[in-house]
Design an enzyme around this catalytic site. Structure first.
Site, PDB file in Angstrom:
ATOM      1  N   LYS A 138     -17.349 -58.195  76.334  1.00  0.00           N
ATOM      2  CA  LYS A 138     -18.073 -58.848  77.576  1.00  0.00           C
ATOM      3  C   LYS A 138     -18.007 -60.258  77.329  1.00  0.00           C
ATOM      4  O   LYS A 138     -18.098 -60.928  76.545  1.00  0.00           O
ATOM      5  CB  LYS A 138     -19.507 -58.181  77.411  1.00  0.00           C
ATOM      6  CG  LYS A 138     -19.570 -56.782  77.104  1.00  0.00           C
ATOM      7  CD  LYS A 138     -21.118 -56.528  77.341  1.00  0.00           C
ATOM      8  CE  LYS A 138     -21.391 -55.053  76.732  1.00  0.00           C
ATOM      9  NZ  LYS A 138     -21.685 -54.474  75.245  1.00  0.00           N
ATOM     10  N   ASP A 173     -17.729 -50.040  72.565  1.00  0.00           N
ATOM     11  CA  ASP A 173     -18.317 -51.232  73.277  1.00  0.00           C
ATOM     12  C   ASP A 173     -18.498 -52.207  72.252  1.00  0.00           C
ATOM     13  O   ASP A 173     -18.976 -52.318  71.025  1.00  0.00           O
ATOM     14  CB  ASP A 173     -19.774 -50.591  73.660  1.00  0.00           C
ATOM     15  CG  ASP A 173     -20.367 -51.702  74.654  1.00  0.00           C
ATOM     16  OD1 ASP A 173     -20.059 -51.973  75.974  1.00  0.00           O
ATOM     17  OD2 ASP A 173     -21.384 -52.376  74.084  1.00  0.00           O
ATOM     18  N   HIS A 184     -21.471 -60.031  81.039  1.00  0.00           N
ATOM     19  CA  HIS A 184     -22.763 -59.442  80.162  1.00  0.00           C
ATOM     20  C   HIS A 184     -23.997 -59.652  80.976  1.00  0.00           C
ATOM     21  O   HIS A 184     -24.673 -58.664  80.955  1.00  0.00           O
ATOM     22  CB  HIS A 184     -22.469 -60.456  78.810  1.00  0.00           C
ATOM     23  CG  HIS A 184     -23.352 -59.667  77.914  1.00  0.00           C
ATOM     24  ND1 HIS A 184     -22.699 -59.762  76.468  1.00  0.00           N
ATOM     25  CD2 HIS A 184     -24.245 -58.524  77.715  1.00  0.00           C
ATOM     26  CE1 HIS A 184     -23.516 -59.119  75.574  1.00  0.00           C
ATOM     27  NE2 HIS A 184     -24.381 -58.203  76.435  1.00  0.00           N
ATOM     28  N   TYR A 202     -21.616 -60.434  70.470  1.00  0.00           N
ATOM     29  CA  TYR A 202     -22.096 -59.533  69.272  1.00  0.00           C
ATOM     30  C   TYR A 202     -21.441 -60.285  67.996  1.00  0.00           C
ATOM     31  O   TYR A 202     -21.767 -59.846  66.941  1.00  0.00           O
ATOM     32  CB  TYR A 202     -21.609 -58.407  69.498  1.00  0.00           C
ATOM     33  CG  TYR A 202     -22.382 -57.567  70.305  1.00  0.00           C
ATOM     34  CD1 TYR A 202     -23.296 -58.001  71.272  1.00  0.00           C
ATOM     35  CD2 TYR A 202     -21.724 -56.097  70.774  1.00  0.00           C
ATOM     36  CE1 TYR A 202     -23.951 -57.189  72.319  1.00  0.00           C
ATOM     37  CE2 TYR A 202     -22.451 -55.708  71.899  1.00  0.00           C
ATOM     38  CZ  TYR A 202     -23.519 -56.120  72.568  1.00  0.00           C
ATOM     39  OH  TYR A 202     -23.858 -55.550  73.561  1.00  0.00           O
TER      40      TYR A 202
HETATM   41  N1  LIG Z   1     -25.156 -54.834  78.046  1.00  0.00           N
HETATM   42  C1  LIG Z   1     -26.045 -55.400  77.428  1.00  0.00           C
HETATM   43  O1  LIG Z   1     -26.634 -56.237  77.727  1.00  0.00           O
HETATM   44  C2  LIG Z   1     -26.347 -54.562  76.334  1.00  0.00           C
HETATM   45  C3  LIG Z   1     -27.771 -54.659  75.840  1.00  0.00           C
HETATM   46  C4  LIG Z   1     -27.966 -53.819  74.549  1.00  0.00           C
HETATM   47  C5  LIG Z   1     -27.179 -53.082  74.008  1.00  0.00           C
HETATM   48  N2  LIG Z   1     -25.850 -52.934  74.609  1.00  0.00           N
HETATM   49  C6  LIG Z   1     -24.869 -51.924  74.047  1.00  0.00           C
HETATM   50  O2  LIG Z   1     -25.467 -50.872  73.794  1.00  0.00           O
HETATM   51  C7  LIG Z   1     -25.273 -50.319  72.523  1.00  0.00           C
HETATM   52  C8  LIG Z   1     -26.247 -49.355  72.251  1.00  0.00           C
HETATM   53  O3  LIG Z   1     -27.924 -49.792  72.286  1.00  0.00           O
HETATM   54  P1  LIG Z   1     -28.747 -50.298  71.202  1.00  0.00           P
HETATM   55  O4  LIG Z   1     -27.853 -50.706  69.911  1.00  0.00           O
HETATM   56  O5  LIG Z   1     -29.412 -51.528  71.455  1.00  0.00           O
HETATM   57  O6  LIG Z   1     -29.631 -49.097  70.798  1.00  0.00           O
HETATM   58  P2  LIG Z   1     -29.568 -47.553  70.714  1.00  0.00           P
HETATM   59  O7  LIG Z   1     -28.216 -47.134  70.631  1.00  0.00           O
HETATM   60  O8  LIG Z   1     -30.475 -46.843  71.619  1.00  0.00           O
HETATM   61  O9  LIG Z   1     -30.446 -47.231  69.167  1.00  0.00           O
HETATM   62  C9  LIG Z   1     -29.613 -47.692  67.919  1.00  0.00           C
HETATM   63  C10 LIG Z   1     -30.799 -47.343  66.888  1.00  0.00           C
HETATM   64  O10 LIG Z   1     -30.727 -45.888  66.950  1.00  0.00           O
HETATM   65  C11 LIG Z   1     -30.619 -45.388  65.499  1.00  0.00           C
HETATM   66  N3  LIG Z   1     -30.007 -44.166  65.588  1.00  0.00           N
HETATM   67  C12 LIG Z   1     -28.663 -43.783  66.034  1.00  0.00           C
HETATM   68  N4  LIG Z   1     -28.509 -42.612  66.009  1.00  0.00           N
HETATM   69  C13 LIG Z   1     -29.455 -42.136  65.423  1.00  0.00           C
HETATM   70  C14 LIG Z   1     -30.045 -40.769  65.111  1.00  0.00           C
HETATM   71  N5  LIG Z   1     -29.204 -39.605  65.224  1.00  0.00           N
HETATM   72  N6  LIG Z   1     -31.198 -40.297  64.513  1.00  0.00           N
HETATM   73  C15 LIG Z   1     -32.027 -41.503  64.245  1.00  0.00           C
HETATM   74  N7  LIG Z   1     -31.829 -42.848  64.697  1.00  0.00           N
HETATM   75  C16 LIG Z   1     -30.539 -43.281  65.303  1.00  0.00           C
HETATM   76  C17 LIG Z   1     -29.737 -46.626  64.950  1.00  0.00           C
HETATM   77  O11 LIG Z   1     -29.661 -46.464  63.695  1.00  0.00           O
HETATM   78  P3  LIG Z   1     -28.397 -46.694  62.511  1.00  0.00           P
HETATM   79  O12 LIG Z   1     -27.758 -47.790  63.078  1.00  0.00           O
HETATM   80  O13 LIG Z   1     -29.134 -46.791  61.074  1.00  0.00           O
HETATM   81  O14 LIG Z   1     -27.650 -45.473  62.354  1.00  0.00           O
HETATM   82  C18 LIG Z   1     -30.114 -48.014  65.582  1.00  0.00           C
HETATM   83  O15 LIG Z   1     -31.385 -48.183  64.831  1.00  0.00           O
HETATM   84  C19 LIG Z   1     -25.539 -51.582  71.595  1.00  0.00           C
HETATM   85  O16 LIG Z   1     -24.999 -51.196  70.229  1.00  0.00           O
HETATM   86  C20 LIG Z   1     -24.446 -52.238  72.608  1.00  0.00           C
HETATM   87  O17 LIG Z   1     -23.194 -52.055  72.383  1.00  0.00           O
HETATM   88  C21 LIG Z   1     -25.590 -53.714  75.578  1.00  0.00           C
END
Ligand SMILES: NC(=O)c1ccc[n+]([C@@H]2O[C@H](COP(=O)([O-])OP(=O)(O)OC[C@H]3O[C@@H](n4cnc5c(N)ncnc54)[C@H](OP(=O)(O)O)[C@@H]3O)[C@@H](O)[C@H]2O)c1
Length: 280
Positions: free
Chosen positions: A77, A47, A110, A52
């Site tokens: 997006k 993704d 997005h 980004y």
């Molecule tokens: N469409 C939209 O509007 C929208 C909005 C927000 C996000 N997104 C997409 O969704 C993706 C995921 O969401 P997100 O990045 O917001 O949050 P997330 O995936 O819920 O959480 C990411 C966080 O969790 C930590 N983490 C990952 N695996 C872990 C584990 N096994 N143990 C402990 N901590 C862990 C990561 O740390 P480390 O990085 O240090 O490993 C990072 O701090 C984004 O990267 C993006 O691609 C889309």
């Protein structure tokens, strides 16, 4: 089939794996290396987003990894500031140039930005970009049923994917069901609640102990069993691997219910209600 990972079929026939890799904050050289590590572990769906500013890192990872382009599925997006028809088409072209790719497997609007109210125009541009071969499958993020109904009414085309905020504190039962009933695959963004206090919830730590799994593995398994496709972001190889090893156990009904009960009406992470929030 990507290894032993189940695939989901989209309403236009494209098949995508049941888990993807989030890349928000994976930028530059270290970002590209994390994505390459993810691909080595087995992630095939990546993704990203124009906003980004990491389509370059994603493209570098695609070129430098050991898996052929044809076996990877790359998402980006369309940002809210480019919803006008001709701007949207140019932005998709620019997105491809940034990544050095000939096509995206999946491209998503997005945010609907309903006050600006140009999302139908943006959708028409996405339909055209698909016809031109720039995108294989077209979808949206953060759309509510009334936005989706309007797309169908005015263009006759429903998105293949709706990527929405979904984690144990905001479980989106109704929208998940609505999407499924309309043949739309739900992807979960911030599936781990961006590693907030949900990782310390007793209800989940108990389940994790019972299965000899980590809390994140239990949460990601909960997404899969609900029919949602999680896209966890991880920078470290340990987290990347841990999050991918979720296909060798399952949660029982009581465990699913216990996690579902953590949801709350104010559970959104950043108070981004798609009916009022706009992002450009
Ligand atoms: N469409 C939209 O509007 C929208 C909005 C927000 C996000 N997104 C997409 O969704 C993706 C995921 O969401 P997100 O990045 O917001 O949050 P997330 O995936 O819920 O959480 C990411 C966080 O969790 C930590 N983490 C990952 N695996 C872990 C584990 N096994 N143990 C402990 N901590 C862990 C990561 O740390 P480390 O990085 O240090 O490993 C990072 O701090 C984004 O990267 C993006 O691609 C889309």
């Amino acid at each position: 089939m990507t290894g032993n990972i189940k695939e989901l079929e989209l309403n236009d026939g494209l098949k995508i794996p049941a888990i993807g890799l989030g890349t928000y904050k994976l930028n530059g050289r270290s970002g590209a290396e994390a994505i390459i590590n993810g691909i080595s572990i087995g992630y095939r769906l990546i993704d990203s987003a124009f906003n980004y500013e990491n389509e370059g890192a994603v493209g570098a990872a695609v070129k430098q990894c050991s898996v052929p382009r044809s076996e990877l599925q790359i998402t980006s997006k369309l940002p809210g500031r480019h919803h006008k028809y001709s701007e949207a088409l140019t932005t998709i072209e620019e997105s491809l140039f940034r990544a050095g790719l000939d096509y995206y497997d999946l491209y998503l609007i997005h945010w609907p930005n309903p006050i600006t109210n140009l999302y139908v125009e943006a959708w028409q541009a996405m339909i055209e970009a698909k016809k031109r071969g720039m995108i294989r499958s077209i979808g949206v993020c953060n759309f509510l049923p009334h936005h989706l109904e309007r797309l169908e009414r005015e263009t006759g085309v429903l998105p293949s994917v709706n990527q929405i905020e979904l984690h144990p504190y905001f479980n989106q039962t109704e929208l998940l069901k609505w999407n499924a009933e309309h043949g739309i695959v739900t992807e979960s963004w911030s599936p781990l609640g961006r590693a907030n206090s949900v990782l310390n919830e007793k209800a989940i730590t108990n389940i994790a102990k019972a299965h000899n799994k980590s809390v994140t593995q239990v949460i990601l398994r909960w997404h899969i069993q609900r029919g949602a496709l999680p896209i966890p972001k991880a920078a470290s190889i340990e987290h990347l691997r841990e999050n991918f090893e979720i296909f060798d156990f399952s949660l029982n009904e009581d465990e699913m219910i216990a996690i579902n009960q953590l949801t709350r009406s104010d559970g959104r992470l950043f108070n981004m209600d798609p009916d009022v929030y706009e992002e450009f």
